[in-house]
Write a protein that holds these residues in place. Structure first.
Motif, short mmCIF file in Angstrom:
data_model
loop_
_atom_site.label_atom_id
_atom_site.label_comp_id
_atom_site.label_asym_id
_atom_site.label_seq_id
_atom_site.Cartn_x
_atom_site.Cartn_y
_atom_site.Cartn_z
N GLU A 41 1.01 -1.28 -0.06
CA GLU A 41 0.14 0.12 -0.07
C GLU A 41 0.85 1.23 0.04
O GLU A 41 0.29 2.34 -0.51
CB GLU A 41 -0.86 -0.08 1.21
N THR A 42 2.10 1.24 0.64
CA THR A 42 2.93 2.39 0.70
C THR A 42 4.29 2.23 -0.42
O THR A 42 5.10 3.02 -0.36
CB THR A 42 3.41 2.45 1.89
N THR A 43 4.20 1.38 -1.28
CA THR A 43 5.26 1.38 -2.34
C THR A 43 4.83 1.83 -3.58
O THR A 43 3.91 1.70 -4.18
CB THR A 43 5.79 -0.24 -2.47
N ASN B 125 9.96 3.17 -1.28
CA ASN B 125 9.18 3.36 -0.09
C ASN B 125 8.33 4.75 -0.06
O ASN B 125 8.55 5.50 -1.01
CB ASN B 125 9.79 2.94 1.10
N SER B 126 7.49 4.98 0.84
CA SER B 126 6.72 6.30 0.77
C SER B 126 7.57 7.57 1.21
O SER B 126 7.07 8.48 0.80
CB SER B 126 5.72 6.16 1.91
N MET C 109 -3.96 6.53 -1.93
CA MET C 109 -2.47 5.94 -1.95
C MET C 109 -1.70 7.54 -1.98
O MET C 109 -0.78 7.32 -1.15
CB MET C 109 -2.35 5.06 -3.08
N ARG D 155 -1.24 9.01 1.10
CA ARG D 155 -0.06 8.05 2.15
C ARG D 155 1.23 8.40 1.68
O ARG D 155 2.28 7.82 2.25
CB ARG D 155 -0.50 6.46 2.09
N LEU D 156 1.47 8.91 0.47
CA LEU D 156 2.75 8.94 -0.13
C LEU D 156 3.16 10.50 0.05
O LEU D 156 3.99 11.14 -0.86
CB LEU D 156 2.76 8.74 -1.55
#
Length: 187
Positions: free
Chosen positions: A5-7, A29-30, A144, A147-148
């Motif tokens: 979910e965070t890549t 990664n984020s 998403m 979250r990034l």
């Protein structure tokens, strides 16, 4: 292992007249730190391939050969795949994660991207850049993207891939020792 979910993965292909077509996939990664990098050896289509595929050769190499190969080789789950070449969007037909084109990166690489090129897509903001994704994935990608928020830049990772490909090609060239053929006089 990273949470998919965070890549965020970045994929591009570099064409070089001398070496051929080389693809690279960088998974971050984020916060924009690398988790995994994959690249192909240069692909050189034969003259027969060039003739048979004609103007669709680029589509075939980027979206059907190089892209799917790199995605398949990736060991870390991908949450979102960003591309800078419209031909790579066809990868979406064989994966379950969303794929979007970073408009500013694509325009730097390919020239102006028109709405005709991206029919049926919506826009999401990712690290200050425009990301075009299929309409049915806009909400999921927007969530998403939230979250990034630590991702510093949505365009710069493509430069990292191109530099890494260039470095890999120069290492291969250095590793190849020249063959010295004895002259007829030395025999």
């Amino acid at each position: 292992m990273a949470d998919s979910e965070t890549t965020i993965a970045y994929f591009t292909v570099v064409e070089d007249q001398r070496t051929g077509w080389t693809g690279g996939l960088l998974l971050l990664n984020s916060g924009g730190r690398p988790l995994e990098f994959q690249c192909t050896l240069p692909v050189r289509p034969s003259r027969a391939h060039e003739i048979l595929f004609g103007p669709t050769l680029r589509d075939h190499l980027i979206g059907e050969i190089i892209g799917p190969l790199l995605v398949k080789k990736c060991r870390t789950p991908i949450g979102l795949l960003c591309v800078d070449q419209p031909e790579a969007l066809v990868i979406s037909q064989s994966v379950s994660f969303p794929i979007g084109i970073v408009v500013e990166a694509a325009e730097l690489e390919e020239g102006p991207i028109t709405d005709d090129t991206l029919i049926g897509s919506g826009e999401v903001t990712l690290a200050g850049s425009r990301l075009r994704v299929p309409m049915e994935q806009v909400e999921a990608v927007a969530a998403m993207a939230k979250r990034l928020v630590d991702l510093p830049d949505a365009i710069e990772p493509f430069d990292r891939i191109r530099e890494a490909i260039k470095e890999a090609q120069s290492q291969i060239a250095r590793a190849q020792k020249p063959v010295i053929v004895p002259s007829a006089e030395a025999a």
